[in-house]
Design an enzyme around this catalytic site. Structure first.
Site, PDB file in Angstrom:
ATOM      1  N   ARG A   1       0.901  -1.363   0.094  1.00 25.68           N
ATOM      2  CA  ARG A   1      -0.113   0.037   0.049  1.00 25.68           C
ATOM      3  C   ARG A   1       0.898   1.378   0.042  1.00 25.68           C
ATOM      4  O   ARG A   1       0.593   2.331  -0.785  1.00 25.68           O
ATOM      5  CB  ARG A   1      -1.003   0.017   1.199  1.00 25.68           C
ATOM      6  N   THR A   2       1.639   1.365   0.783  1.00 25.61           N
ATOM      7  CA  THR A   2       2.558   2.676   1.018  1.00 25.61           C
ATOM      8  C   THR A   2       3.212   2.838  -0.182  1.00 25.61           C
ATOM      9  O   THR A   2       3.172   3.958  -0.487  1.00 25.61           O
ATOM     10  CB  THR A   2       3.504   2.481   2.552  1.00 25.61           C
TER      11      THR A   2
ATOM     12  N   LYS B   1      26.191  -4.730  -0.710  1.00 29.69           N
ATOM     13  CA  LYS B   1      27.771  -4.712  -0.767  1.00 29.69           C
ATOM     14  C   LYS B   1      28.440  -4.059   0.115  1.00 29.69           C
ATOM     15  O   LYS B   1      29.506  -3.850   0.358  1.00 29.69           O
ATOM     16  CB  LYS B   1      28.126  -4.359  -2.297  1.00 29.69           C
TER      17      LYS B   1
ATOM     18  N   ARG C   1      11.371   3.732   4.021  1.00 28.95           N
ATOM     19  CA  ARG C   1      10.831   2.950   4.951  1.00 28.95           C
ATOM     20  C   ARG C   1      12.355   2.153   5.255  1.00 28.95           C
ATOM     21  O   ARG C   1      12.830   1.337   4.650  1.00 28.95           O
ATOM     22  CB  ARG C   1       9.926   1.588   4.327  1.00 28.95           C
TER      23      ARG C   1
ATOM     24  N   HIS D   1       5.166   5.845  11.783  1.00 27.60           N
ATOM     25  CA  HIS D   1       4.694   5.655  10.393  1.00 27.60           C
ATOM     26  C   HIS D   1       3.496   7.190  10.088  1.00 27.60           C
ATOM     27  O   HIS D   1       2.369   6.802   9.973  1.00 27.60           O
ATOM     28  CB  HIS D   1       3.603   4.353  10.049  1.00 27.60           C
TER      29      HIS D   1
HETATM   30  C1  NCD Z   1       1.514  -1.050   7.992  1.00 28.54           C
HETATM   31  C2  NCD Z   1       2.986  -1.028   8.257  1.00 28.54           C
HETATM   32  O1  NCD Z   1       3.844  -1.271   7.305  1.00 28.54           O
HETATM   33  O2  NCD Z   1       3.377  -0.580   9.300  1.00 28.54           O
HETATM   34  N1  NCD Z   1       1.337  -1.401   6.798  1.00 28.54           N
HETATM   35  C3  NCD Z   1       0.791  -0.119   5.947  1.00 28.54           C
HETATM   36  O3  NCD Z   1       1.805   0.750   5.869  1.00 28.54           O
HETATM   37  N2  NCD Z   1      -0.347  -0.128   5.636  1.00 28.54           N
HETATM   38  C4  NCD Z   1       1.065  -2.200   8.913  1.00 28.54           C
HETATM   39  C5  NCD Z   1       1.627  -3.321   9.225  1.00 28.54           C
HETATM   40  O4  NCD Z   1       2.560  -3.809   8.277  1.00 28.54           O
HETATM   41  O5  NCD Z   1       1.233  -4.160   9.986  1.00 28.54           O
END
Ligand code: NCD
Length: 306
Positions: free
Chosen positions: A50-51, A78, A100, A130
């Site tokens: 999703r993100t 590496k 991320r 997040h």
């Molecule tokens: C979340 C995450 O990656 O923190 N997913 C997301 O971004 N919608 C939630 C999760 O992985 O549990």
């Protein structure tokens, strides 16, 4: 707004302005290309559906170009440091990083080392934060329920390992929510002193009693130590959100989950796919909020003059 690294950098007015902008952009048939000529790099050191896709769709919808670094096949494997990777990409002309990572603090550090003309967006940082998920959750709640100060909101499940819970609770308290609750087994409750304004319980029916919003979380298996692993059937029998249990919340309560869902463990199919679920609305708001964020940053950095 130059970056989005921490929600605590935003006021309630900033967040409402972002939501208003998100809604204006969502209604426009033709968007102004506020990211035209800009290059966005997606650096995802943890899995994402999703993100990552929503940051990409949002950037493209504003005319930006997007590079998805294939981390598994990059020089990172590496032994190149993250900072050297960033500097390398910046030297090629990247204007914004979407990052991320499992390591808390790394995105903050990046914000300090990138050049003044480069923007940094936190797309999930270990169990710590997040921010864009917190924003899209709050936008979804505003769309369905209006004013935050009258709402009762419960977050259910593996709260202690969840960056979503931290950021969503942060966003909701900035927005003035008074009645925030955590429902979790004792092993997954955050220390009470970390969240003094939140009521914490291990009783689902009591915790969601009279709530306007019930949000389930994914069990963060990848972050659990052995001593924190719980018996799955026990968890399901006490915390899985079924239609029957949901009856304790208000009749018009909405049900949320950030995804990905472990069906029949965190939430029953009948609820996830039922009339009270706004889970897919959260997903589409992921694009909506990230587009507003890019647009706001592009304009405040002077990348685009309309
Ligand atoms: C979340 C995450 O990656 O923190 N997913 C997301 O971004 N919608 C939630 C999760 O992985 O549990």
């Amino acid at each position: 707004m130059q970056h989005l690294i921490n929600l605590s950098d935003l006021s309630a007015d900033d967040i409402h302005a972002l939501f208003d902008r998100a809604e204006v952009l969502a209604r426009q048939e033709r968007l102004e290309p506020s990211l035209e000529g800009r290059h966005i790099a997606n650096l995802f050191f943890e899995p994402s559906t999703r993100t990552r896709v929503s940051f990409e769709l949002a950037a493209r919808s504003l005319g930006g170009s997007v590079v998805n670094l294939d981390v598994q096949n990059s020089s990172f494997t590496k032994g190149e440091t993250l900072v050297d990777t960033y500097r390398t990409l910046e030297a090629m002309g990247i204007d914004a990083f979407v990052v991320r990572t499992a390591q808390p603090g790394v995105i903050q550090d990046l914000g300090r080392v990138v050049g003044r003309n480069v923007a940094v967006f936190n797309a999930g940082e270990g169990d710590a934060a997040h921010p864009t998920q917190g924003l899209l959750d709050a936008l979804t709640i505003r769309q369905h329920k209006g004013n935050f100060d009258q709402l009762s909101i419960a977050i259910v499940g593996d709260v202690s390992h969840s960056r979503v819970a931290r950021s969503t609770l942060r966003a909701l308290s900035i927005l003035g929510c008074q009645d925030l609750r955590i429902v979790a087994p004792a092993a997954w409750q955050p220390p009470a002193q970390q969240m003094p304004q939140v009521v914490i319980t291990d009783n689902l029916e009591m915790g969601i009693q009279g709530c306007d919003v019930v949000m389930a979380l994914r069990i963060q298996n990848e972050r659990l130590r052995n001593s924190e692993r719980l018996d799955r059937d026990q968890y399901v029998s006490h915390f899985c959100i079924t239609q029957q249990r949901l009856a304790a919340a208000k009749n018009d309560a909405i049900v949320m989950h950030p995804g990905p869902i472990n069906r029949a463990i965190e939430i029953a199919d009948e609820v996830a796919d039922g009339p009270q679920s706004v889970i897919l609305r959260q997903v589409s708001n992921g694009v909506t909020i990230r587009r507003a964020l890019f647009d706001t940053v592009a304009r405040s950095r002077g990348w685009f003059d309309s």
